[in-house]
Design an enzyme around this catalytic site. Sequence first.
Site, PDB file in Angstrom:
ATOM      1  N   PRO A   2      33.540  35.898  37.930  1.00 16.52           N
ATOM      2  CA  PRO A   2      33.499  37.112  37.103  1.00 16.52           C
ATOM      3  C   PRO A   2      34.850  37.329  36.404  1.00 16.52           C
ATOM      4  O   PRO A   2      35.891  37.259  37.030  1.00 16.52           O
ATOM      5  CB  PRO A   2      33.227  38.226  38.110  1.00 16.52           C
ATOM      6  CG  PRO A   2      32.667  37.545  39.312  1.00 16.52           C
ATOM      7  CD  PRO A   2      33.277  36.184  39.338  1.00 16.52           C
ATOM      8  N   GLU A   3      34.792  37.554  35.087  1.00 18.44           N
ATOM      9  CA  GLU A   3      35.996  37.828  34.310  1.00 18.44           C
ATOM     10  C   GLU A   3      35.921  39.277  33.816  1.00 18.44           C
ATOM     11  O   GLU A   3      35.048  40.024  34.243  1.00 18.44           O
ATOM     12  CB  GLU A   3      36.090  36.832  33.137  1.00 18.44           C
ATOM     13  CG  GLU A   3      36.066  35.382  33.595  1.00 18.44           C
ATOM     14  CD  GLU A   3      36.109  34.378  32.444  1.00 18.44           C
ATOM     15  OE1 GLU A   3      36.661  34.698  31.383  1.00 18.44           O
ATOM     16  OE2 GLU A   3      35.575  33.266  32.618  1.00 18.44           O
TER      17      GLU A   3
END
Length: 279
Positions: A2-3
């Site tokens: 996840p960014e």
Amino acid sequence: MPELPEVETVARGLKAQLCGRTLGNVHLMRSDTVHGEPGPLCAMIRGRTVRRVHRRGKRVVIELTGGCELIIHLGMSGQLTVVPAGAPVGTHTHLRIVIPAADRELRYRDPRRFGGVWLLAGGPTHIGRRLSSLGREPLELTLPEFRSLLRRRRQIKALLLDQSVISGLGNIYCDEALYRARIHPLASADRLRIDRVRGLLQAIRRVLRSAIRARGSSVRDYRDAGGAEGGYQRQHQVYGREGRPCPRCRTGIVRILVAGRSTHICPRCQQRRTRPAAT
Ligand SMILES: [Zn+2]
């Protein structure tokens, strides 16, 4: 992993479900999930109310009353969801926090266990010092600020991935932004001309904002706070598209290694140029 757009989506979803709610019992299935204050998590947070939920870099920050914060890093495969209290507990669920008045639970699940939960206490100033190694937020950067961050002799992708410089970009959004700005990931950051720097900052902003609107990219494990997949993976132009045609010039996308990370480029649109150092 996840960014920024995925973590922003999770934080927004949690905000709607948690703000103003008081936390109840804590069920900790793996004690090595929690770091920070040495006190037992349950005793530290039970009875505290959620004041604010937001994102900082790739972390979800849950502020509680009494100068306490829960900071969650989703690592490679972490999921933070709010579910009905009686819902079956999935495998790799390491932490459950009961929200009694809503008859729901906040659950943290992380099959690969690169993430974790940090409990920090002592008020905002003290907590701020402990998070001071985080770099700048990419959506808040002005052009002069971005330009000064790039005045380093480093490969541009390696620099964008460095969380102590800019916080929130990872492999997907670096590749997508560099492609849109037509910059080779191995280009030296301090040798990009000002028009290229401006184009890159615009590309980063556009890619991140579009990805937030699409509720993130679900490539492997990512789910939002309600357990739903994101949709931005359908708008990827290079990431994960090795061998497929470049949307602009139809040349095949290739995968190279940059800073030890798998990197996707169009070899025609993103040519390496050698230029004198920017002044
Ligand atoms: Zn191309």
